[in-house]
Write an enzyme that holds these catalytic residues in place. Structure first.
Site, PDB file in Angstrom:
ATOM      1  N   GLY A  31     -32.233-118.069 -32.592  1.00  0.00           N
ATOM      2  CA  GLY A  31     -33.012-116.829 -32.523  1.00  0.00           C
ATOM      3  C   GLY A  31     -32.475-115.835 -31.522  1.00  0.00           C
ATOM      4  O   GLY A  31     -31.343-115.933 -31.059  1.00  0.00           O
ATOM      5  N   HIS A  37     -25.248-112.604 -34.850  1.00  0.00           N
ATOM      6  CA  HIS A  37     -26.057-113.352 -35.830  1.00  0.00           C
ATOM      7  C   HIS A  37     -26.146-112.577 -37.149  1.00  0.00           C
ATOM      8  O   HIS A  37     -26.033-113.152 -38.229  1.00  0.00           O
ATOM      9  CB  HIS A  37     -27.496-113.527 -35.332  1.00  0.00           C
ATOM     10  CG  HIS A  37     -27.640-114.337 -34.089  1.00  0.00           C
ATOM     11  ND1 HIS A  37     -28.015-113.798 -32.885  1.00  0.00           N
ATOM     12  CD2 HIS A  37     -27.474-115.664 -33.876  1.00  0.00           C
ATOM     13  CE1 HIS A  37     -28.082-114.760 -31.986  1.00  0.00           C
ATOM     14  NE2 HIS A  37     -27.761-115.900 -32.546  1.00  0.00           N
ATOM     15  N   GLY A 147     -20.395-118.581 -35.893  1.00  0.00           N
ATOM     16  CA  GLY A 147     -19.548-117.592 -35.222  1.00  0.00           C
ATOM     17  C   GLY A 147     -18.416-118.261 -34.447  1.00  0.00           C
ATOM     18  O   GLY A 147     -18.568-119.370 -33.920  1.00  0.00           O
ATOM     19  N   MET A 184     -20.841-110.545 -27.903  1.00  0.00           N
ATOM     20  CA  MET A 184     -22.301-110.588 -28.026  1.00  0.00           C
ATOM     21  C   MET A 184     -22.808-112.012 -27.864  1.00  0.00           C
ATOM     22  O   MET A 184     -22.221-112.958 -28.391  1.00  0.00           O
ATOM     23  CB  MET A 184     -22.726-110.030 -29.365  1.00  0.00           C
ATOM     24  CG  MET A 184     -22.424-108.555 -29.429  1.00  0.00           C
ATOM     25  SD  MET A 184     -23.537-107.711 -30.504  1.00  0.00           S
ATOM     26  CE  MET A 184     -22.839-106.074 -30.418  1.00  0.00           C
TER      27      MET A 184
END
Ligand code: PAF
Length: 282
Positions: A31, A37, A147, A184
Site C-alpha cells: 500500500g 506501484h 519493481g 520512488m
C-alpha cells in the site's frame, strides 16, 4: 472495483475467472501507493483480463525495531488511485487472515537470502518469500508484476517461482524516479526536507558509477570508493552497504567484466532507502 478481505472469496473470484478463460494479473503491495506501484498496475491493466492487487503490510518481513508499526498506511487514498486506474480487485486481508493462530510454515530461498539487504535484515526475505508464495496460492495469477527498485526481492521471487514450479510469469518493471532522481519509495515519506536533499546523493552516486563504467573504469573498489564519498559528503547519511555484484547470486565482483548489479542501502534519518542500477559491459 471490488475490495475483498477473505481468502475464501478471493479464491472463488479467480477460480471462476480461470474457468472463463481469463488471464489474471497480480500486483502484490504493502500500500501507500506512489507512481512506482501505479506503473505496475498500468502494465497489468494493459496485459490481462482481470487485475488483482493486494494491500497487506506483512509483519513477517519486518525485524524487531523496524518500521512495521509506523509503515505508512493510506487505504482510502490507495482505493481511489487503484479504482481510477481500472484495477478490478483489491485483496485486503487482515493479519489473522494470512497468519492465523498456530501458523508454522515459512518459505526460505537459500544462499541469496543472506546477501545485501538479507545480511542487514535477517529474516526479511523469508517473510517476503512466505507472503508472496501464500498470495500466489490464494490469487493464482498467470502474471505478477514487481519493481526493479527492490532488485534482490525480484530475483528472490523469480527463484521461488522457478524452484517451486509455479508457472507464473514474473514481470520486472523499471525503477520510477522523482524528477530530481530520487527513486520512488513509500519510505520517502519519512524524510524531512533536509534529509530528502541528502537522499539525492544515492541516485547521484549511481549515476557517477555508471559514468565511470562507461568511461572504462572496471575496478569495483574504485567505483565503491567514489560512491561512498558522494554519499558521505551529505549530512544524515549512514551507509549500510554499497555492492558491485553478480545480478543473480549477489556475489561481490572485483572487476566488472559483464552484466553487473550496483546496489546500495543507506539510512537517512529514519528512512532506510535502497537503489540500484545494472551496468552492461561487452
Ligand atoms: O515490495 C513489497 O511491497 C513487499 O515486499 C511485497 C512484495 C508486497 C511482499 O510483502
Amino acid at each position: 472495483m471490488r475490495i475483498v478481505e477473505s481468502i475464501h472469496e478471493m479464491r472463488d473470484i479467480t477460480k471462476r475467472a480461470r474457468i472463463e478463460g481469463k488471464i489474471i494479473g497480480f500486483v502484490p503491495t504493502m500500500g501507500s501507493f506512489h507512481e512506482g506501484h501505479l506503473s505496475l498496475m498500468k502494465r497489468g491493466i494493459e496485459e490481462v483480463d482481470l487485475l488483482v492487487i493486494s494491500i497487506f503490510v506483512n509483519p513477517t518481513q519486518f525485524g524487531q525495531g523496524e518500521d512495521y508499526d509506523r509503515y505508512p498506511r493510506n487505504i482510502d487514498e490507495d482505493n481511489k488511485k487503484a479504482s481510477e486506474l481500472g484495477v478490478d480487485i483489491i485483496f485486503y486481508p487482515n493479519v489473522e487472515e494470512i497468519y492465523p493462530d498456530n501458523y508454522h510454515t515459512f518459505v526460505t530461498v537459500e544462499k541469496i537470502n543472506n546477501k545485501l539487504c538479507g545480511a542487514s535484515r535477517p529474516g526479511f526475505f523469508k517473510g517476503v518469500a512466505t507472503v508472496v508464495t501464500k498470495l500466489f496460492n490464494i490469487v493464482r495469477p498467470h502474471k505478477a508484476y514487481f519493481g526493479e527498485k527492490d532488485y534482490q526481492q525480484l530475483v528472490v521471487i523469480r527463484r521461488i517461482e522457478k524452484d517451486l514450479n509455479m508457472d507464473i510469469k514474473i514481470v520486472g518493471m523499471p525503477i520510477i524516479r522523482e524528477s530530481d532522481g530520487l527513486a520512488m519509495s513509500s519510505r520517502n515519506l519519512y524524510l524531512t526536507d533536509k534529509e530528502r536533499i541528502s537522499a539525492l546523493s544515492l541516485s547521484r552516486s549511481l549515476n557517477k558509477a555508471k559514468k565511470m563504467v562507461h568511461s572504462g573504469e572496471r575496478s569495483a573498489e574504485r567505483i565503491i570508493s567514489e560512491m561512498r564519498s558522494i554519499i558521505e559528503s551529505e549530512r544524515f547519511t549512514e551507509i549500510d552497504y554499497i555492492a558491485v555484484c553478480d545480478p543473480e547470486e549477489f556475489d561481490d565482483v572485483d572487476e566488472i567484466k559483464k552484466r553487473t548489479l550496483i546496489a546500495l542501502a543507506v539510512m537517512i534519518g529514519k528512512a532506510r532507502l535502497i537503489d540500484n542500477c545494472i551496468v552492461e559491459v561487452k
